[in-house]
Design a protein around this motif. Structure first.
Motif, PDB file in Angstrom:
ATOM      1  N   LEU A 128       3.800  -9.038   3.569  1.00 48.36           N
ATOM      2  CA  LEU A 128       3.627  -7.584   3.523  1.00 48.36           C
ATOM      3  C   LEU A 128       2.521  -7.148   4.488  1.00 48.36           C
ATOM      4  O   LEU A 128       1.467  -7.775   4.567  1.00 48.36           O
ATOM      5  N   ARG A 348       7.644 -10.355   1.267  1.00 48.84           N
ATOM      6  CA  ARG A 348       8.539  -9.209   1.074  1.00 48.84           C
ATOM      7  C   ARG A 348       9.898  -9.614   0.517  1.00 48.84           C
ATOM      8  O   ARG A 348      10.457  -8.946  -0.355  1.00 48.84           O
ATOM      9  N   TYR A 351      10.936  -9.613  -3.292  1.00 55.08           N
ATOM     10  CA  TYR A 351      11.106  -8.391  -4.085  1.00 55.08           C
ATOM     11  C   TYR A 351      12.566  -8.007  -4.300  1.00 55.08           C
ATOM     12  O   TYR A 351      12.870  -7.153  -5.140  1.00 55.08           O
ATOM     13  N   LEU A 367       6.779  -2.831  -5.009  1.00 51.22           N
ATOM     14  CA  LEU A 367       6.934  -2.875  -3.558  1.00 51.22           C
ATOM     15  C   LEU A 367       6.690  -1.501  -2.937  1.00 51.22           C
ATOM     16  O   LEU A 367       6.025  -1.397  -1.900  1.00 51.22           O
ATOM     17  N   ASP A 371       3.815  -0.729  -0.186  1.00 55.04           N
ATOM     18  CA  ASP A 371       4.146  -0.208   1.141  1.00 55.04           C
ATOM     19  C   ASP A 371       3.359   1.054   1.479  1.00 55.04           C
ATOM     20  O   ASP A 371       3.213   1.402   2.659  1.00 55.04           O
TER      21      ASP A 371
END
Length: 423
Positions: A128, A348, A351, A367, A371
């Protein structure tokens, strides 16, 4: 001059001392056997970290093993122990779990190794963006995100059918529940420690501001900080405040929610498996929603948390330690960490993986929060800044929004001008 039998005793003592030294931390076997890598990290009660250490040791083919050393429970205590070891050039610190705010400080002090070339590429792949930002200082990667973290709003749908979208709505709902003599507390971290700084940072950024200027050389604050302080004051002086708010940390929040006295909780996903295991009668009513907005119509920007794994600059086995880090944070170990410990992954792709989403139904909400996450001020003087923030806002019931923010601005200027590191 010692007599002969005293000479023998002295020789035995010296031999024992030498043997103990050879078996010390991070030393390996000393006889060509597998290297023992010492990993210092937060204390995990779920067993996920120990499982990762054991699995990676087996997968190394006997080249090295990992000894998991538990640091104190509080972030401040963890940092203090690591700082003392690293300042003494401790060669036994091979791998360490850094709070996401420590990278600038540890990098500037020369305590952690940089990740470069193919190793940096492997460490960054599928990770991420916000998590990588916490592990980076001056465009150089000094750690690898082990797990990420963010807070959600947790609530009981038997008390509140629909989750409040804003802080104002949540406070109003809590007041109505109090009038009905029902559980109504809003659990949040109000003790004078890092958790209070995180709460304030989330409120400030959600109101459109920041604690420091973009170059992190001066306080920013302004009206968004006044708005944030006003939210803290309003909760602390309302019926929604837990009587122990000024002493509460994440785990006290969890316990209060499980005890049945609270209707709302702002906390990390570890509370979900805990509620499931400890309070099966309440678990069917334990729901989640996005963190409430400070400004209506403007989504909250929740402060990112988590742990980044770094390799100690004085480790005698840096190559093995970097290899071990990549194993510790691989897909399988992050999955176990999420399911057993409730800690959100930093990868990532997990998820959307069925292995996670089946037992981690809030994965998509986590998530989305990550973000759009805010990052705490990135500066080597962060510890000084955090102490100033937590001190100014404690106790929450004594906050006077305009005056407190004005005082805090001066305290942050002093904190940024401080020389050296706080031990």
């Amino acid at each position: 001059m010692p007599r002969p039998n005293h000479r023998v005793a002295l020789a035995l003592v010296l031999l024992l001392a030498w043997t103990l030294a050879a078996c010390g931390s991070g030393g390996g076997s000393g006889g060509g056997g597998p290297v023992v890598l010492d990993w210092y990290n937060f204390p995990d009660d779920s067993g996920a970290l120990q499982q990762a250490a054991d699995t990676c040791g087996r997968d190394s083919g006997g080249r090295w093993s990992i000894r998991y050393n538990k640091l104190p429970r509080t972030s401040d205590g963890q940092r203090q122990q690591l700082v003392r070891r690293l300042a003494a050039h401790d060669t036994g610190v091979d791998i360490m779990g850094l709070d996401v705010t420590w990278t600038p400080e540890f990098a500037e002090a020369g305590w952690v190794r940089e990740w470069t070339g193919p190793l940096r590429e492997r460490a960054s792949k599928d990770t991420l963006a916000a998590a990588l930002r916490t592990a980076t200082w001056k465009d150089r990667l000094y750690a690898v995100p082990y797990n990420s973290n963010t807070q959600l709003l947790w609530y009981r749908d038997d008390l509140v059918p629909d989750a409040p979208a804003t802080w104002d709505e949540m406070l109003q709902a809590a007041r109505r529940l109090a009038e009905q003599d029902k559980p109504h507390f809003i659990e949040v971290q109000g003790a004078q420690y890092e958790g209070l700084t995180v709460w304030f940072n989330t409120l400030v950024t959600s109101a459109g501001g920041s604690i420091l200027t973009p170059d992190a050389t001066a306080p920013s604050l302004g009206e968004p900080a006044v708005t944030a302080a006003r939210v803290i004051r309003e909760l602390a002086t309302s019926p929604a405040a837990d009587p122990s708010l000024s002493n509460q940390t994440e785990d006290q929040n969890r316990l209060a929610m499980e005890s049945g006295t609270a209707a709302f909780e702002l906390n990390y996903p570890f509370v979900y498996p805990s509620m499931k295991e400890n309070k099966p009668e309440l678990f069917p009513h334990f729901r989640w929603a996005p963190y409430p907005s400070v400004v209506p119509g403007r989504p909250a920007t929740v402060t990112i948390g988590g742990i980044d794994l770094a390799v100690g600059a004085y480790s005698r086995h840096p190559d093995a330690a970097q290899e071990a880090v990549l194993c510790l944070r691989n897909r399988d170990n992050q999955l176990a960490n999420a399911l057993k410990g409730g800690l959100p992954p930093s990868l990532r792709s997990l998820y959307t993986a069925a292995e996670l989403t089946t037992n981690y139904p809030f994965a998509a909400d986590v998530l989305r929060a990550l973000d759009s996450a805010s990052v705490r001020p990135q500066t080597p003087a962060y510890q000084n800044v955090s102490i100033a923030v937590a001190h100014a806002l404690s106790p929450p019931s004594a906050v006077d929004p305009e005056r407190t923010v004005a005082d805090l601005s001066g305290q942050i200027r002093d904190a940024l001008g401080s020389k050296g590191l706080i031990p």
